[in-house]
Write a protein that holds these residues in place. Structure first.
Motif, PDB file in Angstrom:
ATOM      1  N   GLU A 152       2.285  29.234  70.630  1.00 25.62           N
ATOM      2  CA  GLU A 152       2.536  28.035  69.652  1.00 25.62           C
ATOM      3  C   GLU A 152       2.655  28.658  68.564  1.00 25.62           C
ATOM      4  O   GLU A 152       2.069  29.615  67.516  1.00 25.62           O
ATOM      5  CB  GLU A 152       0.601  27.640  69.781  1.00 25.62           C
ATOM      6  N   TYR A 153       3.769  28.005  68.005  1.00 26.51           N
ATOM      7  CA  TYR A 153       4.146  27.806  66.735  1.00 26.51           C
ATOM      8  C   TYR A 153       3.377  26.550  65.934  1.00 26.51           C
ATOM      9  O   TYR A 153       3.179  25.410  65.775  1.00 26.51           O
ATOM     10  CB  TYR A 153       5.531  27.600  66.755  1.00 26.51           C
ATOM     11  N   LEU A 154       2.811  27.182  64.460  1.00 29.56           N
ATOM     12  CA  LEU A 154       2.202  26.341  63.656  1.00 29.56           C
ATOM     13  C   LEU A 154       2.300  26.966  62.247  1.00 29.56           C
ATOM     14  O   LEU A 154       2.141  25.552  61.549  1.00 29.56           O
ATOM     15  CB  LEU A 154       0.237  27.421  63.493  1.00 29.56           C
ATOM     16  N   GLY A 155       3.557  27.647  62.434  1.00 37.84           N
ATOM     17  CA  GLY A 155       3.894  27.843  60.380  1.00 37.84           C
ATOM     18  C   GLY A 155       5.392  28.427  60.883  1.00 37.84           C
ATOM     19  O   GLY A 155       5.659  29.236  61.679  1.00 37.84           O
ATOM     20  N   SER A 156       6.041  28.372  59.876  1.00 36.14           N
ATOM     21  CA  SER A 156       7.402  29.309  59.986  1.00 36.14           C
ATOM     22  C   SER A 156       6.524  30.545  59.036  1.00 36.14           C
ATOM     23  O   SER A 156       6.170  29.974  57.837  1.00 36.14           O
ATOM     24  CB  SER A 156       8.280  28.408  59.689  1.00 36.14           C
TER      25      SER A 156
END
Length: 289
Positions: free
Chosen positions: A72-76
């Motif tokens: 799960e991607y929350l930031g980069s």
């Protein structure tokens, strides 16, 4: 669940720096690279467990196969960011185990996910029960227990294991002539060997008197796959403790140049000019006991 993931949940972290080749047209890390980051961190997790992966799986009569992976991607993350990837075993079932991973930039959680592995026969890939020895080692690590035991003794009791490690590191890997590696001092030295929870010898070193009041540590060797896992430091600390208990006031060693930072972190200081031993650059390093 996402908000409950914190740095303090993880005992093991792998530190990585984002490379130019890992960013995409949006100038952020391409999403697929995060699985590579996690896989790299899982390799570090096995080192933290003091379990050489291939040898351990062979000893257990199976292997671990990925059944499922989720992220799960929350930031980069961006180019040159310094990341820390936390890894822990979330649960162990009958034949499966779930690894949780989290990618942090400082305290900021960027990505998290899980990998589900199945323990199975290495050839047929038919699932098997997770061996109790492996289950116990992982649970002990997550509980904060030590993963290695350092034994101290004479060559007669530890020589076989110490010799195997030194043969692999000094003779096979570093190409030091065998006749230069073995000397008569081994018979009279105090030797240390670090063993993992499966009884496998992973690192060694020795202690002898240099001059009255000064001890010398030598033949420090850690198997290649176990380096940067603190096992070498545990051997070094055990030898220094014994030197202190024997009344030595100082300890010296001849450090390979590539190992200066390792000994520096243990409080050793360089002394004198650099020199060569067996064709490898060295420097004398000392510290008080």
């Amino acid at each position: 669940m996402t908000n409950s993931i914190q740095r303090k949940d993880f005992r093991h972290f792998e530190r990585l720096r984002v490379r130019w080749a890992e960013i995409d047209a949006q100038k952020i890390v391409f999403n697929g690279h995060y699985l590579t980051y996690v896989d790299t961190a899982v390799g570090g997790y096995w080192r933290a467990l003091a379990l050489p992966y291939a040898e351990t799986m062979e000893q257990l009569g199976g292997d671990l196969f990925v059944r499922k992976s989720t992220l799960e991607y929350l930031g980069s993350a961006r180019y040159d960011d310094q990341l820390e990837i936390g890894v822990r075993t979330l649960k162990i079932g009958n034949s499966s185990m779930t690894i949780q991973a989290a990618v942090f930039r400082g305290d900021e959680l960027l990505v998290h996910g899980e990998l589900v592995y199945v323990f199975a026969d290495a050839t047929s890939q038919v699932p098997k029960a997770v061996p109790q020895a492996l289950r116990a080692a992982i649970e002990a690590f997550e509980a904060g227990e030590a993963m290695v035991t350092v034994k101290l003794g004479e060559w007669s009791s530890l020589g076989d294991d110490a010799q195997r490690i030194r043969q692999e590191v000094f003779v096979n890997e570093q190409k030091i002539p065998a006749e230069m590696e073995w000397d008569a001092a081994d018979e009279g030295c105090l030797h240390a060997v670090a063993y993992n929870r499966f009884g496998r010898a992973l690192a060694t070193g020795r202690l002898l008197e240099h001059v009255p009041g000064v001890a010398k540590i030598g033949r420090m060797a850690v198997l290649r796959g176990m380096r940067s896992s603190r096992i070498g430091r545990e051997v070094l600390d055990a030898l220094m403790r014994e030197g202190r208990s024997r009344g030595y006031r100082e300890v010296l060693l001849h450090a390979q140049l590539a190992a200066i930072s390792f000994y520096g972190r243990a409080g050793f200081l360089e002394r004198g000019e650099r020199f060569e031993e067996a064709g490898i650059g060295h420097v004398e390093m000392v510290r008080g006991l």
